[in-house]
Design a protein around this motif. Sequence first.
Motif, mmCIF file in Angstrom:
data_model
loop_
_atom_site.group_PDB
_atom_site.id
_atom_site.type_symbol
_atom_site.label_atom_id
_atom_site.label_comp_id
_atom_site.label_asym_id
_atom_site.label_seq_id
_atom_site.Cartn_x
_atom_site.Cartn_y
_atom_site.Cartn_z
ATOM 1 N N CYS A 63 45.900 17.148 46.705
ATOM 2 C CA CYS A 63 45.293 17.903 45.610
ATOM 3 C C CYS A 63 46.095 19.182 45.361
ATOM 4 C CB CYS A 63 43.857 18.260 45.956
ATOM 5 S SG CYS A 63 42.795 16.824 46.259
ATOM 6 N N LEU A 64 46.722 19.264 44.200
ATOM 7 C CA LEU A 64 47.497 20.452 43.852
ATOM 8 C C LEU A 64 46.572 21.540 43.301
ATOM 9 C CD1 LEU A 64 50.719 19.025 42.159
ATOM 10 C CD2 LEU A 64 50.262 19.467 44.562
ATOM 11 N N PRO A 65 46.998 22.803 43.379
ATOM 12 C CA PRO A 65 46.203 23.883 42.778
ATOM 13 C C PRO A 65 45.964 23.619 41.297
ATOM 14 C CG PRO A 65 47.931 24.792 44.167
ATOM 15 C CD PRO A 65 48.200 23.321 44.069
ATOM 16 N N ALA A 66 44.843 24.090 40.786
ATOM 17 C CA ALA A 66 44.461 23.819 39.395
ATOM 18 C C ALA A 66 45.492 24.337 38.401
ATOM 19 C CB ALA A 66 43.095 24.443 39.110
ATOM 20 N N ASP A 67 46.174 25.423 38.760
ATOM 21 C CA ASP A 67 47.153 26.017 37.842
ATOM 22 C C ASP A 67 48.587 25.602 38.176
ATOM 23 O OD1 ASP A 67 47.286 27.346 40.236
ATOM 24 O OD2 ASP A 67 47.283 29.369 39.372
ATOM 25 N N ALA A 68 48.762 24.480 38.864
ATOM 26 C CA ALA A 68 50.097 24.032 39.271
ATOM 27 C C ALA A 68 50.975 23.739 38.059
ATOM 28 C CB ALA A 68 49.982 22.780 40.133
ATOM 29 N N GLY A 69 52.265 24.075 38.188
ATOM 30 C CA GLY A 69 53.227 23.787 37.138
ATOM 31 C C GLY A 69 54.002 22.515 37.434
ATOM 32 N N ARG B 43 50.694 4.641 50.147
ATOM 33 C CA ARG B 43 50.317 5.031 48.788
ATOM 34 C C ARG B 43 49.886 6.498 48.768
ATOM 35 N NH1 ARG B 43 49.394 2.482 44.132
ATOM 36 N NH2 ARG B 43 47.914 3.332 42.620
ATOM 37 N N VAL B 44 50.470 7.256 47.855
ATOM 38 C CA VAL B 44 50.175 8.681 47.753
ATOM 39 C C VAL B 44 49.742 8.991 46.328
ATOM 40 C CG1 VAL B 44 51.080 11.015 47.959
ATOM 41 C CG2 VAL B 44 51.844 9.246 49.544
ATOM 42 N N THR B 45 48.572 9.590 46.207
ATOM 43 C CA THR B 45 48.056 10.019 44.906
ATOM 44 C C THR B 45 48.225 11.527 44.782
ATOM 45 O OG1 THR B 45 46.420 8.235 44.827
ATOM 46 C CG2 THR B 45 46.025 10.155 43.413
ATOM 47 N N ILE B 46 48.896 11.953 43.748
ATOM 48 C CA ILE B 46 49.030 13.378 43.447
ATOM 49 C C ILE B 46 47.928 13.726 42.457
ATOM 50 C CG2 ILE B 46 50.527 15.219 42.621
ATOM 51 C CD1 ILE B 46 51.594 13.865 45.125
ATOM 52 N N ALA B 47 46.964 14.506 42.909
ATOM 53 C CA ALA B 47 45.805 14.854 42.082
ATOM 54 C C ALA B 47 46.053 16.164 41.349
ATOM 55 C CB ALA B 47 44.559 14.975 42.957
ATOM 56 N N VAL B 48 45.923 16.127 40.020
ATOM 57 C CA VAL B 48 46.159 17.300 39.178
ATOM 58 C C VAL B 48 45.030 17.436 38.163
ATOM 59 C CG1 VAL B 48 48.677 17.269 39.402
ATOM 60 C CG2 VAL B 48 47.573 15.908 37.609
ATOM 61 N N ALA B 49 45.002 18.576 37.490
ATOM 62 C CA ALA B 49 43.940 18.834 36.517
ATOM 63 C C ALA B 49 44.084 17.973 35.268
ATOM 64 C CB ALA B 49 43.933 20.315 36.135
ATOM 65 N N LYS C 24 47.285 11.290 39.137
ATOM 66 C CA LYS C 24 45.909 11.040 38.707
ATOM 67 C C LYS C 24 45.195 12.344 38.369
ATOM 68 C CE LYS C 24 41.903 8.300 40.232
ATOM 69 N NZ LYS C 24 41.377 7.451 41.347
ATOM 70 N N THR C 25 44.427 12.317 37.280
ATOM 71 C CA THR C 25 43.555 13.443 36.964
ATOM 72 C C THR C 25 42.364 13.399 37.904
ATOM 73 O OG1 THR C 25 44.204 13.414 34.620
ATOM 74 C CG2 THR C 25 42.154 14.544 35.176
ATOM 75 N N LEU C 26 42.241 14.423 38.730
ATOM 76 C CA LEU C 26 41.215 14.384 39.772
ATOM 77 C C LEU C 26 40.860 15.807 40.187
ATOM 78 C CD1 LEU C 26 39.872 11.960 41.270
ATOM 79 C CD2 LEU C 26 41.509 12.328 43.122
ATOM 80 N N THR C 27 39.597 16.150 40.076
ATOM 81 C CA THR C 27 39.128 17.449 40.557
ATOM 82 C C THR C 27 38.867 17.359 42.059
ATOM 83 O OG1 THR C 27 36.824 16.870 40.166
ATOM 84 C CG2 THR C 27 38.033 17.894 38.334
ATOM 85 N N ARG D 138 49.777 15.808 31.209
ATOM 86 C CA ARG D 138 50.679 16.948 31.057
ATOM 87 C C ARG D 138 51.921 16.803 31.936
ATOM 88 N NH1 ARG D 138 49.403 22.959 33.465
ATOM 89 N NH2 ARG D 138 51.551 23.702 33.342
ATOM 90 N N TYR D 139 51.773 16.182 33.076
ATOM 91 C CA TYR D 139 52.863 16.135 34.052
ATOM 92 C C TYR D 139 53.589 14.781 34.082
ATOM 93 C CZ TYR D 139 50.205 20.123 35.885
ATOM 94 O OH TYR D 139 49.534 21.310 36.023
ATOM 95 N N LYS D 140 53.246 13.883 33.178
ATOM 96 C CA LYS D 140 53.724 12.500 33.263
ATOM 97 C C LYS D 140 55.243 12.390 33.322
ATOM 98 C CE LYS D 140 53.270 7.967 31.065
ATOM 99 N NZ LYS D 140 52.687 7.202 29.925
ATOM 100 N N ALA D 141 55.948 13.060 32.412
ATOM 101 C CA ALA D 141 57.416 12.943 32.346
ATOM 102 C C ALA D 141 58.067 13.482 33.616
ATOM 103 C CB ALA D 141 57.954 13.668 31.124
#
Length: 493
Positions: A105-111, A143-149, A6-9, A153-156
């Motif tokens: 919540c992953l770091p904003a610059d996560a790869g 249920r686990v939500t991975i929050a990214v910027a 999920k896109t989440l700040t 971008r990370y879907k695949a």
Amino acid sequence: MDFELKTLTLAGAAAEKCDAIVVLVGESFKPGKDPLSRLVADAMKARDLETKPGKLLQAYRSAGIAAPRVVLAGAGDGTGKRVQAAVQAAVGSLRTSGAKRLVICLPADAGDDAVRAAVAATAEASYVYVATKSKPEGRELQRVTIAVADAARYKAGFGAAKAAANGIEFARELANLPPNLATPTRLGDEAKKLAKTHGFLCEVLGPKEIGKIGMGSFLAVAQGSEQPPRFIVLQYQGAAASEPPLVLVGKGITFDSGGISIKPSQDMDEMKFDMGGAASVLGTFRAIGELKPALNVVGLIPSCENMPDGKSVKPGDIVTSLSGQTIEILNTDAEGRLILCDALTYAERFKPSAVIDIATLTGACVVALGGVRSGLFATDDGLAQSLQDAGDAALDPCWRMPLDDEYADGLKSNFADVANVAGRAGGAVNAAKFLQRFTTKYPWAHLDIAGTAWKGGAAKGSTGRPVGLLVQFLVSQLGAAPAKPARRGAKRK
């Protein structure tokens, strides 16, 4: 467990309705004005939080944050390996909290590597075996939500990570079952279920069919057990029928007593994990069923028990393999190579692009590499590099070992084409050299996972490795240009 990307700040995460939030704090963290950012900034200012991977700080009922529990976790430079350590520590700290819904919540610059690591580490840290417990304590996390910027971008990569996590769990469950339940017949039944669910082709051969094919080496190992052997053939077709498949071969010894060359009693219960290679092939097919890659993949699993009995094969016996080569069995506890060699010969009929066998093969590999890296042997440099790269990317690493011809000298026999063991020195390489004799018609790699397939002691249990490596390898093959790298060490001496 259900994973969501999920896109989440951090501001959005603070308002998210969940039981707990894990915030990964990297060295490049820049606080905003939202409640989670202020909490992190205050903790760092007070030096109560470090960005060193694995360092945690917990908060409860913080102002402005909907979730009752917050875990701040140091994530170092934010790379996959650091994220893995951070998530494992944070999720582990919540195991007894009763949390069912979690946001990470992953770091904003996560790869991409950070996303893969977060999914894998969450699944690993929250896994609980309950299959044979009378009063099981089930896994609470649902249920686990991975929050990214930017989720798009990370879907695949996220999809592949989810599939790999499910495949790893499937492999762990199978390998953790006791040997009276995880029999060769059970492995065959599990393969059939996978095939029915995901549309694979599946064939499970019994003793008569195995004998009719001519797998004399495989049957020699199986003859000392009351449990009938099974030879499992799984086929997935995601590309044109004309495309040569990748073949995965998994060692399926569901219990290894050592046979007549019986093992010491201490820790013999761990020999139920000797089907870790088979479990990894089935786990990889579980992931394939979810990913549906544009590849053709075949799975071959020779499965039996290795038991002492009046009918057991004896040291000094000579058997004839499917390839026609005769084998002098000097040690009945070197049985994995005896069942694998017939499966490797069987693989020829698929005209494969490459064959990878996966086996808990030698204690010598444990001595050499411990439990960190799996041993990798290969006759093809390109295949070896692809596997090593996949292992690094999946944080399921391997290390390439040699295949010099001189290592095969100890396998010479006065009475057969080859002996099944050499001396103690270089034991992992000698075993690989034995297998190499049966792989001259295709590029081949061998993964010795004796040190990585399970853990002992208080953490006893299957790791599910190297499913992560194998899934990442298959994903890396999508769109790859067909190549024929230079082969080395392919000649049989």
